[in-house]
Design an enzyme around this catalytic site. Structure first.
Site, PDB file in Angstrom:
ATOM      1  N   HIS A  47       0.771  -1.149   0.055  1.00 31.83           N
ATOM      2  CA  HIS A  47       0.029   0.028  -0.019  1.00 31.83           C
ATOM      3  C   HIS A  47       0.779   1.101  -0.028  1.00 31.83           C
ATOM      4  O   HIS A  47       0.680   2.173  -0.866  1.00 31.83           O
ATOM      5  CB  HIS A  47      -0.734   0.088   1.300  1.00 31.83           C
ATOM      6  CG  HIS A  47      -1.986  -0.953   1.318  1.00 31.83           C
ATOM      7  ND1 HIS A  47      -1.818  -1.793   2.293  1.00 31.83           N
ATOM      8  CD2 HIS A  47      -2.896  -1.330   0.529  1.00 31.83           C
ATOM      9  CE1 HIS A  47      -2.896  -2.697   2.284  1.00 31.83           C
ATOM     10  NE2 HIS A  47      -3.666  -2.369   1.117  1.00 31.83           N
ATOM     11  N   GLN A  71     -18.458  -6.170  -0.120  1.00 30.83           N
ATOM     12  CA  GLN A  71     -17.511  -6.987  -1.293  1.00 30.83           C
ATOM     13  C   GLN A  71     -17.397  -8.288  -0.484  1.00 30.83           C
ATOM     14  O   GLN A  71     -16.478  -9.112  -0.886  1.00 30.83           O
ATOM     15  CB  GLN A  71     -16.234  -6.038  -1.629  1.00 30.83           C
ATOM     16  CG  GLN A  71     -15.303  -5.902  -0.726  1.00 30.83           C
ATOM     17  CD  GLN A  71     -14.237  -5.041  -1.204  1.00 30.83           C
ATOM     18  OE1 GLN A  71     -14.434  -3.942  -1.339  1.00 30.83           O
ATOM     19  NE2 GLN A  71     -13.156  -5.709  -1.361  1.00 30.83           N
TER      20      GLN A  71
HETATM   21  O1  PAF Z   1      -8.293  -3.947  -2.868  1.00 36.04           O
HETATM   22  C1  PAF Z   1      -8.873  -3.485  -1.970  1.00 36.04           C
HETATM   23  O2  PAF Z   1      -8.308  -3.395  -0.719  1.00 36.04           O
HETATM   24  C2  PAF Z   1     -10.223  -3.474  -2.079  1.00 36.04           C
HETATM   25  O3  PAF Z   1     -10.957  -4.165  -2.837  1.00 36.04           O
HETATM   26  C3  PAF Z   1     -10.725  -1.866  -2.226  1.00 36.04           C
HETATM   27  C4  PAF Z   1     -10.135  -1.580  -3.884  1.00 36.04           C
HETATM   28  C5  PAF Z   1     -10.049  -0.772  -1.510  1.00 36.04           C
HETATM   29  C6  PAF Z   1     -12.393  -1.548  -2.264  1.00 36.04           C
HETATM   30  O4  PAF Z   1     -12.864  -1.724  -1.174  1.00 36.04           O
END
Ligand code: PAF
Length: 292
Positions: A47, A71
């Site tokens: 990140h 999700q």
């Molecule tokens: O890859 C992730 O961490 C997640 O799928 C995202 C893109 C932040 C969406 O919640």
């Protein structure tokens, strides 16, 4: 906890979309581009490298930290997903205290209705992660679209570990004619080559060490693909996990990078990539490499 951290640091941290939008409006000039790194927190070096790439190209970088409930197809996975806001803020602050952080509660995003919109991603959503995590990409599409509308980035940075997600976000941007460049960034790996993921924190030190098997398998399979069909390579991967007491293979697929359709017959004109998902102690890890 949030307020405490906010009181200790001059970092711009926002928990509401309206105040975030006001702040961005106040610092943005006509020329200044906004780079955006959406995350679900539990930040790791991968990140931070996305943030560095954003900072190198954009005078303003926004990072969102939001564990998006829509999700997750598995409530247990959502419940145990690591949440480390204080540590995340400290890492961002150490990298650059000017990074703008948006860490909303669920209410600020979903306004009483945490549900996904349904998307048609031209079939990209039906492969691999989409097959094993029903509804996952509707959730990803919903949150990324909302975040893009709130942050209005010029450039948005996504890791290639989630390659299918990257292709889907590109498709969503194209279909909705959104004015955002979606940039895919290289996978960051731990010293044993395990792809960096927030989920790695849930592994025991032994599991984390032994998870090198995932990348090793991908590399060996890549070598085999030079002289074997996708079907033969897939069977070899399946066999090599068959008697493993710790790691359970969910899928291995060799697919066309653009359509994500499985490779049935090799073609010289196509770019292939292999994708893998593995369970260790109920923790799901994914990885991918190019077969070029
Ligand atoms: O890859 C992730 O961490 C997640 O799928 C995202 C893109 C932040 C969406 O919640």
């Amino acid at each position: 906890m949030f307020a405490n951290y906010f009181n200790k640091t001059p970092m711009p941290i926002f928990y509401g979309k309206a105040v975030l939008a006001d702040y961005l409006k106040s610092i943005k000039t006509q020329e200044s581009t906004i780079g955006f790194v959406p995350t679900m927190g539990a930040l790791h070096q991968g990140h931070l490298s996305l943030m560095q790439q954003s900072m190198a190209k954009n005078p303003i970088t926004v990072v969102s930290i939001f564990v998006n409930p829509t999700q997750f197809n598995n409530p247990e996975d959502l419940a145990k997903y690591p949440r480390k806001l204080e540590e995340d803020l400290a890492k961002i602050n150490a990298l650059n205290p000017e990074i703008v952080v948006y860490a909303p509660p669920v209410e600020d995003i979903y306004e009483g209705n945490p549900a996904s919109q349904h998307f048609d991603f031209d079939g990209l959503e039906n492969q691999m992660e989409g097959r094993f995590r029903p509804g996952h990409f509707d959730g990803v599409g919903t949150i990324v679209k909302r975040l893009f509308e709130i942050v209005q980035p010029t450039n948005a940075y996504f890791g290639k570990k989630d390659f299918q997600q990257l292709q889907i976000v590109k498709k969503m941007v194209a279909k909705n004619k959104m004015n955002v460049n979606v940039i895919g960034c290289s996978i960051y790996r731990e010293p044993n080559k395990l792809a960096m993921s927030s989920r790695n924190e849930l592994l025991s030190p032994k599991e984390r060490h032994e998870a090198s098997i995932i990348y090793e398998t991908l590399i060996q399979a890549k070598a085999k693909f030079e002289n074997s069909s996708a079907k033969e390579v897939t069977e070899w991967v399946q066999k090599s996990f068959e008697n493993n007491p710790v790691f359970t293979l969910e899928y291995y697929q060799i697919a066309d990078e653009d359509t994500l359709l499985p490779c049935l017959r090799k073609s010289k004109n196509k770019k292939y990539r292999s994708f893998i998902a593995v369970f260790v102690n109920n923790i799901r890890l994914i990885d991918t490499i190019s077969l070029k």
